[in-house]
Design a protein around this motif. Structure first.
Motif, PDB file in Angstrom:
ATOM      1  N   LYS A  30       0.986  -1.893   0.135  1.00 61.86           N
ATOM      2  CA  LYS A  30      -0.268  -0.073   0.245  1.00 61.86           C
ATOM      3  C   LYS A  30       1.267   1.188   0.499  1.00 61.86           C
ATOM      4  N   ASN A  31       1.754   1.372  -0.498  1.00 57.66           N
ATOM      5  CA  ASN A  31       2.890   2.097  -0.915  1.00 57.66           C
ATOM      6  C   ASN A  31       3.902   3.008   0.775  1.00 57.66           C
ATOM      7  N   LYS A  81       6.453   2.325   3.543  1.00 60.38           N
ATOM      8  CA  LYS A  81       7.486   2.151   2.823  1.00 60.38           C
ATOM      9  C   LYS A  81       7.898   0.557   4.530  1.00 60.38           C
TER      10      LYS A  81
END
Length: 340
Positions: free
Chosen positions: A113-114, A116
């Motif tokens: 989900k983007n 890191k």
């Protein structure tokens, strides 16, 4: 993916075998002619309430996830996505010893989900610490002020054991928060030593060092960001986490009402708290076996012996195994049926 599938399948198999054996033992020790009469006279509407309460606890957990993700700048998770991650996490955690498989899958899904990897790791650890801290603080207080609910000395001893393990986890959490450099050195050393593993063999040591350094830095910065600037996010997460567990703990007294028993809702809710605190550290997948035995002891003062076995099986099926089934379906959907 093949290793993940094998782990999931073997963990699920072990969990089911242990549970079936314990169910049979409990039934053998508690069932008599009155049991089947009680089962026939069960009030069906309360079973519907039980399922609705279980689903409501999922929703609170999903909202809890969404609130936590909002603490990451640029990250967003709607309720449906949050529910998918929660249910997938529950499934993976429930079929691995000491719930160890839940966090890696949670980090993987968050990273898709983007978010890191370092941030996802920090969120996962933060969720675990706050969740467990709630139980670690509440369990000794409940045992002290409501000692009459726990006549069995074994529960008190096991809570002490769980508290020691939790303090060790908190110690590691604080060490990672204040001393990131030793963590970087340790992880880098371990990964470089493990370069005989096929998927690490082709990676240059300098790349390993860069990835470890970046991941640990993201992890460290995310933790400090939450503690310094996201206090309202932490409070919101804590409140919905509490709401989720209270809703879940209400299932047992509602199920007792289905058997037309006189129920003290507060006592039945309180007696579950120390039991579930111990479940964080039970080595069997999903606490299978241990949770049925411990809750048989905890619920014995509230449920007649001839109903107790059937009650435990119904409660476990309508809560744990229902969630496990939905979590498995969600995980298959997320990973894709071909990958599965």
């Amino acid at each position: 993916m093949r290793e993940l599938n094998n782990t999931i399948k073997s963990g699920l198999k072990i969990s089911l075998i242990i549970t079936i054996i314990v169910f049979l033992i409990i039934l053998f020790l508690t069932t008599d002619s009155r049991t089947w009469h009680a089962l026939k006279s069960i009030n069906g509407k309360y079973l519907v309430y039980v399922i609705l309460l279980n689903i409501l606890s999922w929703i609170w957990s999903g909202i809890r996830y969404s609130i936590l993700i909002q603490g990451i700048e640029g990250a967003k998770l709607n309720l449906l996505e949050a529910l998918q991650i929660h249910l997938s996490y529950y499934f993976a955690a429930s079929i691995t010893p000491t719930s160890a498989g839940g966090e890696p899958l949670e980090i993987y899904l968050l990273s898709k989900k983007n978010i890191k990897v370092g941030q996802a790791t920090a969120l996962s650890l933060f969720r675990y610490v706050i969740n467990t801290l709630t139980f670690a603080l509440a369990s000794p207080l409940i045992i002290y002020f409501y000692s009459y609910l726990f006549p069995q000395n074994i529960i008190r001893k096991l809570v002490q054991y769980s508290a020691i393990l939790f303090l060790m986890v908190v110690g590691l959490f604080l060490f990672a928060l204040f001393k990131p450099r030793p963590i970087i050195r340790l992880l880098s050393y371990v990964l470089i030593k493990l370069r005989k593993i096929p998927f690490l063999r082709k990676i240059h040591p300098f790349k390993i060092l860069r990835v470890v350094n970046k991941t640990v830095r993201d992890f460290h910065n995310t933790l400090w960001s939450f503690l310094k600037e996201k206090k309202l996010t932490i409070l919101g997460f804590f409140l919905f986490n509490l709401l989720s567990w209270i809703t879940y703990f209400l299932i047992a007294p509602v199920l007792m009402s289905a058997f037309n028993l006189q129920v003290n809702y507060i006592s039945v809710v309180l007696v579950q708290v120390p039991i579930f605190f111990m479940m964080f550290y039970v080595p069997s997948p999903g606490g299978s076996g241990a949770i049925e035995i411990l809750l048989s002891l905890a619920f014995a003062p509230f449920v007649p012996k001839y109903i107790l076995g059937i009650f435990i099986i119904l409660w476990r099926t309508l809560t744990h195994y229902l969630t496990l089934l939905v979590g498995a379906i969600v995980l298959v959907y997320i990973l894709g049926i071909k990958n599965w």
